[in-house]
Design a protein around this motif. Structure first.
Motif, PDB file in Angstrom:
ATOM      1  N   TYR A  60     -21.352  74.058  33.369  1.00 56.53           N
ATOM      2  CA  TYR A  60     -22.471  73.827  34.497  1.00 56.53           C
ATOM      3  C   TYR A  60     -22.094  74.451  35.618  1.00 56.53           C
ATOM      4  N   SER A  61     -23.014  75.232  36.550  1.00 62.37           N
ATOM      5  CA  SER A  61     -22.555  75.558  37.794  1.00 62.37           C
ATOM      6  C   SER A  61     -21.308  76.082  38.104  1.00 62.37           C
ATOM      7  N   MET A  62     -20.480  75.745  38.883  1.00 59.27           N
ATOM      8  CA  MET A  62     -19.144  76.186  39.245  1.00 59.27           C
ATOM      9  C   MET A  62     -18.451  76.082  37.944  1.00 59.27           C
ATOM     10  N   GLY A  63     -18.437  75.130  37.154  1.00 56.51           N
ATOM     11  CA  GLY A  63     -17.973  75.048  35.743  1.00 56.51           C
ATOM     12  C   GLY A  63     -17.932  76.325  34.681  1.00 56.51           C
ATOM     13  N   VAL A  64     -18.975  76.970  34.796  1.00 61.70           N
ATOM     14  CA  VAL A  64     -19.222  77.949  34.137  1.00 61.70           C
ATOM     15  C   VAL A  64     -18.103  79.138  34.152  1.00 61.70           C
ATOM     16  N   ALA A  65     -17.545  79.466  35.337  1.00 63.00           N
ATOM     17  CA  ALA A  65     -16.652  80.454  35.643  1.00 63.00           C
ATOM     18  C   ALA A  65     -15.104  79.776  35.112  1.00 63.00           C
ATOM     19  N   VAL A  66     -14.855  78.530  35.187  1.00 56.92           N
ATOM     20  CA  VAL A  66     -13.700  77.947  34.703  1.00 56.92           C
ATOM     21  C   VAL A  66     -13.893  78.024  33.100  1.00 56.92           C
ATOM     22  N   ALA A  67     -15.009  77.522  32.515  1.00 55.90           N
ATOM     23  CA  ALA A  67     -15.089  77.675  31.193  1.00 55.90           C
ATOM     24  C   ALA A  67     -14.857  78.878  30.601  1.00 55.90           C
TER      25      ALA A  67
ATOM     26  N   ILE B  53     -24.816  77.012  31.997  1.00 60.04           N
ATOM     27  CA  ILE B  53     -26.114  76.430  32.740  1.00 60.04           C
ATOM     28  C   ILE B  53     -25.933  76.604  34.316  1.00 60.04           C
ATOM     29  N   CYS B  54     -27.058  77.417  34.892  1.00 58.16           N
ATOM     30  CA  CYS B  54     -27.038  77.762  36.299  1.00 58.16           C
ATOM     31  C   CYS B  54     -25.665  78.027  37.000  1.00 58.16           C
ATOM     32  N   GLY B  55     -25.012  78.933  36.099  1.00 63.14           N
ATOM     33  CA  GLY B  55     -23.819  79.282  36.738  1.00 63.14           C
ATOM     34  C   GLY B  55     -23.369  80.693  36.355  1.00 63.14           C
ATOM     35  N   ALA B  56     -22.252  81.370  36.661  1.00 62.88           N
ATOM     36  CA  ALA B  56     -22.110  82.656  36.692  1.00 62.88           C
ATOM     37  C   ALA B  56     -20.519  82.709  36.725  1.00 62.88           C
TER      38      ALA B  56
ATOM     39  N   GLY C 239     -37.629  74.528  37.797  1.00 66.82           N
ATOM     40  CA  GLY C 239     -37.247  73.352  38.490  1.00 66.82           C
ATOM     41  C   GLY C 239     -35.862  74.140  39.125  1.00 66.82           C
ATOM     42  N   GLY C 240     -35.118  73.006  39.913  1.00 67.40           N
ATOM     43  CA  GLY C 240     -33.932  73.583  40.380  1.00 67.40           C
ATOM     44  C   GLY C 240     -32.666  73.376  40.069  1.00 67.40           C
ATOM     45  N   HIS C 241     -31.465  73.433  40.634  1.00 72.83           N
ATOM     46  CA  HIS C 241     -30.337  73.609  40.334  1.00 72.83           C
ATOM     47  C   HIS C 241     -29.882  72.551  39.175  1.00 72.83           C
TER      48      HIS C 241
END
Length: 198
Positions: free
Chosen positions: A64-71, A86-89, A182-184
């Motif tokens: 999720y979010s910032m965790g997408v790059a780490v994963a 989810i909601c990340g890049a 919806g939102g983030h």
């Protein structure tokens, strides 16, 4: 990296949840399911606790979010059976915008963190450590963008105020994105991890 068990019942299946920045784990604590759930956060370092995840027969990554790059940087090593973003890049600083990202670090304060929480749609935990959060953003920015990761499912939010939808879409060229209203922070719409992992 911090690791916290949200559910540990001796299942053969593990969900590895890579959390976002600053908002903690409260948005996902209500989610149910048969798999064990290990939440990872605090990316000042990216040392994965292999002894915790390696024994599992089946591993599912939800980032999720910032965790997408780490994963994304660790997916090859994790050998996940399925991965959901989810909601990340892969390159969050570019998607958020370098000026906004760097400005968040430079101006981090209780007030700016509260503003971020409103925009993210998730409360910041009361024990939030500003110095640690700033160091985490700096550490993430210093690491290379993740290579094109093999996420089986991409979820994004049409009203996301952290990762602008148009910029987020450009971060996943040629990929199919499932857009949510919806939102983030979309977790309130789900009750079970299976709804996310598909």
């Amino acid at each position: 990296m911090r690791a916290e068990w949200l559910q540990r019942q001796g299942s053969d299946d593990l969900i590895l949840f890579f959390a976002g920045w600053a908002v903690g784990l409260d948005p996902i604590r209500h989610l149910q399911g048969a798999a064990d759930v290990l939440a990872l956060s605090d990316y000042r370092d990216e040392i994965l606790p292999e002894a915790l995840w390696a024994p599992y027969h089946r591993r599912i990554v939800v980032a999720y979010s910032m965790g997408v790059a780490v994963a994304a940087r660790h997916l090859p090593r994790l050998r996940a059976d399925r991965a959901v973003a989810i909601c990340g890049a892969p390159d969050p600083r570019r998607v958020i915008g370098p000026a906004m990202y760097d400005g968040t670090i430079a101006g981090l304060s209780p007030r700016s963190l509260a503003q971020f929480a409103r925009r993210a749609g998730s409360p910041v935990p009361p024990e939030a450590d500003l110095a640690a959060l700033g160091a985490e953003l700096q550490a993430l920015a210093s690491r290379p963008a993740a290579p094109a990761p093999a996420f089986a499912r991409l979820l994004a939010a049409r009203e996301d105020r952290i990762f602008p939808p148009a910029a987020l879409e450009s971060a996943w060229p040629g990929a199919r994105i499932d857009w949510l209203d919806g939102g983030h922070s979309p977790f309130g719409r789900w009750q079970d991890w299976q709804e996310i992992t598909g």
